[in-house]
Structures are given as C-alpha cells and as structure tokens.
Design a protein around this motif. Structure first.
Motif, PDB file in Angstrom:
ATOM      1  N   LYS A 107      33.803  36.584  25.602  1.00 44.36           N
ATOM      2  CA  LYS A 107      34.964  36.479  26.509  1.00 44.36           C
ATOM      3  C   LYS A 107      35.229  37.831  27.184  1.00 44.36           C
ATOM      4  O   LYS A 107      35.457  37.896  28.389  1.00 44.36           O
ATOM      5  N   LYS A 108      35.170  38.908  26.399  1.00 42.02           N
ATOM      6  CA  LYS A 108      35.427  40.235  26.968  1.00 42.02           C
ATOM      7  C   LYS A 108      34.354  40.627  27.978  1.00 42.02           C
ATOM      8  O   LYS A 108      34.643  41.252  28.989  1.00 42.02           O
ATOM      9  N   CYS A 109      33.100  40.255  27.687  1.00 47.74           N
ATOM     10  CA  CYS A 109      32.012  40.567  28.623  1.00 47.74           C
ATOM     11  C   CYS A 109      32.142  39.788  29.921  1.00 47.74           C
ATOM     12  O   CYS A 109      31.654  40.214  30.963  1.00 47.74           O
ATOM     13  N   GLU A 110      32.795  38.630  29.853  1.00 47.37           N
ATOM     14  CA  GLU A 110      32.947  37.805  31.057  1.00 47.37           C
ATOM     15  C   GLU A 110      33.743  38.534  32.137  1.00 47.37           C
ATOM     16  O   GLU A 110      33.728  38.101  33.292  1.00 47.37           O
ATOM     17  N   GLY A 111      34.398  39.637  31.754  1.00 43.29           N
ATOM     18  CA  GLY A 111      35.107  40.440  32.745  1.00 43.29           C
ATOM     19  C   GLY A 111      34.217  40.888  33.900  1.00 43.29           C
ATOM     20  O   GLY A 111      34.695  41.052  35.023  1.00 43.29           O
TER      21      GLY A 111
END
Ligand SMILES: *[C@@H]1O[C@H](CO)[C@@H](O)[C@H](O)[C@H]1NC(C)=O
Ligand SMILES: *[C@@H]1O[C@H](CO)[C@@H](O)[C@H](O)[C@H]1NC(C)=O
Ligand SMILES: *[C@@H]1O[C@H](CO)[C@@H](O)[C@H](O)[C@H]1NC(C)=O
Ligand SMILES: *[C@@H]1O[C@H](CO)[C@@H](O)[C@H](O)[C@H]1NC(C)=O
Length: 262
Positions: free
Chosen positions: A201-205
C-alpha cells in the motif's frame, strides 16, 4: 456424532489453509505457469520510459531490454513487469517470457533496488532524485518488514500443518494441540498478511507520483506521473484467505477439544 462433523469441517479448513499457503510459498520461484501466476506485489514499469522522456526531454532509448533471459540486477535493461515472491522475484518482458533471481530464504522486498539495478547508471541516477521522498525508495524499511512478514507466514504455515495433522488423530490431547496450533497459525498469518498489505500500500504512492520536482536544473514538464504502477499480488489475497480458514477452523477444533474427552 456432532463432533465428527465438527472435526471434519476443521480438518477441511486447515487443509485448505495449508494448500493456500503452499501456493503463496511457490510464488515466483520460477517462471512456469503456477509460480508465475502468484506474487505478493507487482510493478508494471511499462509507462516509465515514456514518463521519463516526457519529464526530462530526453529519450528512453536503451532503457528496456527484450532479452528475457539476461540476468537481473546487472544493468542489462529494465523489464516491463516485476513480480515479487517470498523467495525471489521475477521480471518479465511480456506476459509470459521472463527470468528470476536466485532463491533466498526470507528474500527482502526491495523494489527500488530491483528496478534500478536493471537500468544503466544514467537512468538510475534520475530515479534517486525522483523517488527521493517515497517509501518505495526506502529499501531498508521495506526489506526489514518483508522479512519479518516472511517469518510470520512461515510460522503460520508450520502451525497450520500441525493443526491439520494433530486434528486427524481424534484424541483429546491432540485436539488441544490442534486448537492451539490453529489459533497460533491464524495470528501469525494475520500479522504476515497485514505487513505485506501495508508495505505494498505504501509503495502504491509512486503510482500517482509527479516526476516534476527534479533537481539539478533538469527541465521538466507539469503533471507527468511516474508511469510505474505498483499493485497487490494475488499472494496477499491468498494469505488473507488462509487466515480466514485458520480462524474459522479454530472454532470447531475448540468444540471437539471440549466434547471428545476420550
Ligand atoms: C502495464 O501497463 C500498461 C500501461 O501502462 C498496460 O498497457 C499493460 O497492459 C500493463 N501490463 C500488465 C501485465 O498489467
Ligand atoms: C540474452 O542474454 C543471454 C544471457 O546474458 C545471452 O547469453 C544471450 O546471448 C542474449 N541474447 C541476445 C539475443 O542478445
Ligand atoms: C514474449 O517474448 C518472447 C521472447 O521475446 C516471445 O518468444 C514470446 O512470443 C512473447 N510472448 C508474447 C505473448 O508476446
Ligand atoms: C545465482 O546462482 C548461480 C548458480 O548457483 C550463481 O552462479 C550466481 O552467481 C548466483 N547469482 C547471484 C546474484 O547470487
């Protein structure tokens, strides 16, 4: 005889959970059909070359390779799709042809290193600037958390197997063990799934990252998104499904444990 159904249901749920977890473990260990189909995280870099040439008014020539057998991590050229498993990652030049890294126990999820190590140095240096303030570039954070998640998933898998095998013995003490095992397995898998969900989810930034703030006097245009698309792999969903099965199995194990007293 209700207990018979109970234990049958619990065994079935444990069996399904174990099967799902085995699929999670084989994800991306090689490029054959089933392992290819299962990943914890995916990155589609297809749009990145174009985004980079739009952002810095340069061409993306030589950024991608079409040689699907050339080894990863040696500046041999970017692949279109990167898929990460628990023991290795694979990169594909199209939907079917690709190559994988060597297997490592508790392989670290370090997508920024995976991708930039395939690029020539003049491209990867832009990436250092572009992704500077993202979680995606924070390989030590992602690597550490994915390792922790791996060990929870491993422990969960071992306890899921233990719940299954002690559950079929149909004795009071083993039912205590299978109840405890399925609870431990469920909690471990829950933690592993939650960590993976959180780090992806954080990488989806980066999916919506604007490449504009390039420093060093590089000319850039407004509104160029990175062209890299990070997404959850189905391995994460399989892990959540395994958690649900294990949590559901704990109830009938507990009932059997209390009703079968030999
Ligand atoms: C990768 O993204 C491109 C668009 O950027 C899309 O056309 C392509 O189908 C995607 N590939 C996969 C395997 O999802
Ligand atoms: C692709 O890469 C492999 C491994 O590096 C190499 O042996 C082979 O010659 C390359 N093929 C082409 C067409 O460049
Ligand atoms: C993928 O690339 C390989 C090697 O370049 C090629 O043999 C294969 O036909 C391609 N597959 C698809 C679906 O484009
Ligand atoms: C992967 O394994 C092969 C064969 O064991 C070895 O030759 C190669 O150096 C390894 N590559 C890496 C990056 O460790």
């Amino acid at each position: 005889m209700r207990g018979e159904y109970c234990i049958g249901g619990a065994s079935l749920l444990s069996f399904v959970a174990l099967l799902l977890l085995i699929f999670v473990h084989v994800g991306q260990i090689n490029t054959s059909l089933v392992p290819h189909g299962i990943a914890m995280a995916k990155i589609n870099t297809s749009g990145f070359g174009q985004a980079l040439s739009d952002a810095i008014l340069d061409s993306d020539q030589g950024m991608y390779t079409t040689n699907y057998t050339s080894p990863l991590g040696q500046q041999n050229g970017l692949r279109q799709i990167y898929e990460f498993g628990l023991y290795s990652y694979c990169a594909y030049v199209n939907s079917s042809a690709g190559t994988c890294t060597n297997h490592t126990i508790a392989d670290k999820f370090e997508p920024f290193i995976a991708i930039t190590s395939d690029m020539l140095a003049n491209y990867s240096q832009y990436c250092d600037t572009m992704f500077a303030n993202t979680t995606f570039i924070n390989s030590s954070y992602l690597g550490y958390n994915s390792r922790v998640a791996y060990y929870f998933i491993l422990i969960g898998t071992i306890f899921a197997a233990m719940a299954l095998f002690t559950g079929v013995l149909r004795k009071a003490l083993p039912f205590v063990i299978s109840t405890a095992s399925s609870i431990i397995a469920a909690i471990s898998i829950l933690i592993g799934a939650a960590i993976w969900t959180s780090i992806v989810k954080k990488c989806e930034g980066i999916n919506t990252l604007d490449l504009l703030p390039l420093s060093g006097g590089v000319v850039s245009l407004n509104g160029v998104v990175s062209g890299m698309i990070v997404s959850y792999g189905n391995g994460i969903y399989l892990t959540w499904a395994a958690f649900a099965c294990l949590a559901a199995a704990a109830v009938p194990y507990m009932v059997s444990c209390c009703t079968f007293r030999g």
